[in-house]
Design a protein around this motif. Structure first.
Motif, mmCIF file in Angstrom:
data_model
loop_
_atom_site.group_PDB
_atom_site.id
_atom_site.type_symbol
_atom_site.label_atom_id
_atom_site.label_comp_id
_atom_site.label_asym_id
_atom_site.label_seq_id
_atom_site.Cartn_x
_atom_site.Cartn_y
_atom_site.Cartn_z
ATOM 1 N N LYS A 76 15.075 74.643 80.277
ATOM 2 C CA LYS A 76 16.097 74.707 79.234
ATOM 3 C C LYS A 76 17.034 73.522 79.389
ATOM 4 O O LYS A 76 17.859 73.497 80.289
ATOM 5 C CB LYS A 76 16.900 76.006 79.355
ATOM 6 N N ASN A 77 16.893 72.550 78.500
ATOM 7 C CA ASN A 77 17.790 71.407 78.526
ATOM 8 C C ASN A 77 18.840 71.584 77.455
ATOM 9 O O ASN A 77 18.549 72.044 76.368
ATOM 10 C CB ASN A 77 17.016 70.136 78.187
ATOM 11 N N ILE A 92 21.718 69.133 75.578
ATOM 12 C CA ILE A 92 22.285 67.789 75.479
ATOM 13 C C ILE A 92 23.681 67.904 74.873
ATOM 14 O O ILE A 92 23.833 68.380 73.750
ATOM 15 C CB ILE A 92 21.397 66.895 74.598
ATOM 16 N N HIS A 106 16.208 64.137 73.641
ATOM 17 C CA HIS A 106 15.599 65.345 73.101
ATOM 18 C C HIS A 106 14.086 65.184 73.062
ATOM 19 O O HIS A 106 13.318 66.071 73.440
ATOM 20 C CB HIS A 106 16.150 65.589 71.695
ATOM 21 N N ASN A 138 12.567 65.348 76.525
ATOM 22 C CA ASN A 138 12.634 66.615 77.251
ATOM 23 C C ASN A 138 12.095 67.805 76.502
ATOM 24 O O ASN A 138 12.140 68.912 77.009
ATOM 25 C CB ASN A 138 14.082 66.906 77.624
ATOM 26 N N SER A 139 11.627 67.636 75.281
ATOM 27 C CA SER A 139 11.050 68.825 74.644
ATOM 28 C C SER A 139 9.546 68.717 74.711
ATOM 29 O O SER A 139 8.979 67.674 74.464
ATOM 30 C CB SER A 139 11.525 68.975 73.225
ATOM 31 N N GLU A 161 12.422 73.510 76.296
ATOM 32 C CA GLU A 161 13.146 73.432 75.040
ATOM 33 C C GLU A 161 14.437 72.665 75.255
ATOM 34 O O GLU A 161 14.961 72.585 76.365
ATOM 35 C CB GLU A 161 13.452 74.825 74.523
ATOM 36 N N CYS A 162 14.949 72.140 74.160
ATOM 37 C CA CYS A 162 16.081 71.239 74.250
ATOM 38 C C CYS A 162 17.050 71.573 73.131
ATOM 39 O O CYS A 162 16.656 71.622 71.972
ATOM 40 C CB CYS A 162 15.553 69.814 74.096
ATOM 41 N N HIS A 172 18.398 72.894 66.076
ATOM 42 C CA HIS A 172 18.526 72.757 67.523
ATOM 43 C C HIS A 172 19.964 72.747 67.982
ATOM 44 O O HIS A 172 20.220 72.705 69.170
ATOM 45 C CB HIS A 172 17.874 71.442 67.968
ATOM 46 N N TYR A 184 21.355 77.402 80.095
ATOM 47 C CA TYR A 184 20.921 76.059 80.453
ATOM 48 C C TYR A 184 20.334 76.032 81.840
ATOM 49 O O TYR A 184 20.699 76.833 82.690
ATOM 50 C CB TYR A 184 22.110 75.099 80.390
#
Lengths: 206, 324
Positions: free
Chosen positions: B105-106, B108, B133, B136-137, B142-143, B163, B194
């Motif tokens: 789980k990112n 930003i 994004h 990292n997705s 997921e981002c 998002h 997160y």
């Protein structure tokens, strides 16, 4: 034309900001250390977005810390930072006493690496015969193996700037609030107030 | 010939003018004024040029004033930003810097400004956020975005609306201080799940240079995982934990404190960069307005002299027709 603009702005900035701040060094500590940054990150960035430069990361703005020395260093290097200022930065001292949640903790050179959570209380910095005392709100203290100590606090006040009368008033006010508090939130807030004020009290007297 | 010269010069002006919209609008309506000269309308075209000159001069005054305001705000906030730089260094010294960590789980956190006319810094932040994004997705990661500031919200809402978890605007309405930022940080930590928080902001290096930066804050579970796996945070185990009931409680507090400290520094640096970028944008805009004013003055004089010459030749040819 843009070179003129840049030159003009730069000369203005150097003359205007020449009298500025103690913390000048940080703005020139950019992009010299660990210049490549995290190479994995740069690699994966270039694969996905080759056209844009990768962003910088905090480690590139920091001076690297010295490694653990083989012999015991004689002095402790202390960084005492607050959100609004760096009180002490790379200051060499003999000993620091921090108010950890488990009690007052003394840090000497060669202390075991520690992460300590701090509670409101008295912080004293001992340098030779010189003792500087601060009252800090909570924070954290890190001691690293190379005799570097980082103390982070949200607020810090030198002891001589605290008014004892105000402390007493605050203490009685919060004790009263605690006894008359109804909700959990109110009770918690009043308890925090009581803790801080009693710590202030004991710091002033003790 | 005057028309052709002006059109040539107008085209040269276009790449230099970056942000100020009004100047472009004026320049594009200049060409029709010139065409009216060809139709034989004399005094009205000098009137039109005079109007253009008046509005360009006003724009120059306004942009100069905006530059002064930005310069004074920059002076004030630069001191605070430089003082807050010591705050995040202990965390990086302890936990290292791990932007390449891969987690499920990112989140930003994009920091941007509320007001515009500050050059390209907000677009840069949004570009970097979008790239992060993308990196990292993936199938199992997921981002999400948390957006601070009106400008990035406007840009990100166009294509990444689903998002975006949380948006906050009008941060600088009240004086920026640590309490406000820690309340915001608390809000974000409570409402967003997160594993890693990536904060994107523009770091203020100097008045003409702003470096896009991303700082990574990991959740306590990920910190434990990474320290067990070795690597950069590997030496975390050698640290004794004082205080708190358990190690994970202290790590939790540590991670939250780190987030609020890094955010505080990021918000201040971004505000500094915003003022600096606004200063240079307004400076180049007033310089361009000055150039345009010079060109307009030349046109005005040329038009005026041409109309005088035309009148004179009419009178003279009329007089000579009467005589002979």
């Amino acid at each position: 034309m843009f070179r003129q603009v840049a030159n003009r702005l730069l000369t203005r900035s150097t003359t205007t900001y020449s009298a500025a701040t103690i913390r000048r060094p940080y703005s020139t500590e950019v992009a010299t250390d660990a210049a490549a940054g995290d190479s994995d990150f740069v690699e994966s960035w270039k694969k996905v977005v080759p056209n844009i430069d990768p962003p910088k990361t905090p480690i590139q703005y920091m001076k690297p810390r010295p490694p653990t020395p083989s012999t015991l260093p004689s002095k402790l290097t202390v960084n005492f930072v607050l959100p609004y200022a760096s009180e002490l930065s790379q200051t060499e001292v003999d000993m620091v006493i921090v108010p950890a949640t488990t009690g007052q903790m003394g840090i000497l050179p060669g202390h075991v690496p520690t992460i300590a959570e701090l509670k409101p209380g008295l912080l004293s910095v001992h340098e030779g015969n010189d003792v500087k005392k601060y009252f800090i709100s909570s924070g954290f203290a890190f001691v690293h193996s190379n005799s570097y100590a980082d103390i982070l606090a949200v607020e810090a006040v030198p002891l001589d700037q605290i008014d004892p009368a105000q402390v007493q008033k605050g203490l009685s006010e919060f004790t009263q609030k605690l006894s008359s508090a109804s909700t959990e939130l109110d009770k918690a807030e009043a308890q925090i107030g009581v803790d801080v004020h009693s710590a202030l009290n004991s710091a002033l007297t003790g | 010939m005057a028309m052709a010269a002006l059109r040539r010069e107008g085209r040269r002006l276009v790449p230099l003018v970056s942000s100020p919209r009004p100047i472009n609008a004026i320049q594009s309506t200049l060409a029709p004024a010139e065409e009216q000269v060809g139709l034989g309308v004399r005094s009205i075209s000098t009137q039109i040029v005079r109007n253009r000159m008046k509005s360009v001069k006003n724009i120059q005054k306004i942009t100069k004033a905006m530059k002064m305001v930005a310069a004074s705000k920059l002076r004030a906030i630069q001191v605070r930003a430089e003082n807050s730089r010591g705050l995040w260094q202990p965390f990086t010294a302890l936990l290292g810097d791990t932007p390449s960590v891969s987690v499920k789980k990112n989140v930003i956190v994009t920091i941007s400004s509320d007001k515009g006319l500050c050059g390209g810094i907000n677009s840069t932040s949004v570009k970097i956020s979008r790239a992060l994004h993308k990196i990292n997705s993936g199938p199992d990661a997921e981002c999400k975005y948390v957006v601070l500031g009106e400008k990035a919200k406007a840009q990100l809402i166009r294509d990444s609306k689903k998002h975006i978890e949380l948006t906050m605007t009008e941060l600088q309405k009240n004086f920026l201080n640590y309490t406000q930022v820690s309340v915001i940080a608390d809000d974000i930590l409570k409402n967003v799940e997160y594993d890693a928080l990536r904060i994107v902001f523009n770091k203020f290096q100097s008045v003409v240079s702003f470096l896009p930066t991303t700082a990574t804050v990991l959740s306590p579970e990920v910190v434990e995982r990474e320290s067990e796996a070795g690597g950069k945070i590997g030496s975390l185990d050698s640290y004794e934990i004082e205080g708190g009931e358990t190690k994970s409680e202290v790590l939790q507090n540590l991670s939250e404190f780190q987030f609020s400290c890094v955010m505080f520094n990021g918000v201040l640096e971004n505000a500094c960069s915003e003022q600096g970028a606004r200063m240079s944008a307004m400076d180049s805009s007033s310089r361009n307005a000055g150039d345009m004013l010079d060109r307009l003055t030349l046109t005005y004089n040329r038009t005026r002299q041409a109309s005088i010459t035309t009148e004179l030749t009419e009178i003279i040819s009329g007089a000579s027709a009467l005589e002979g």
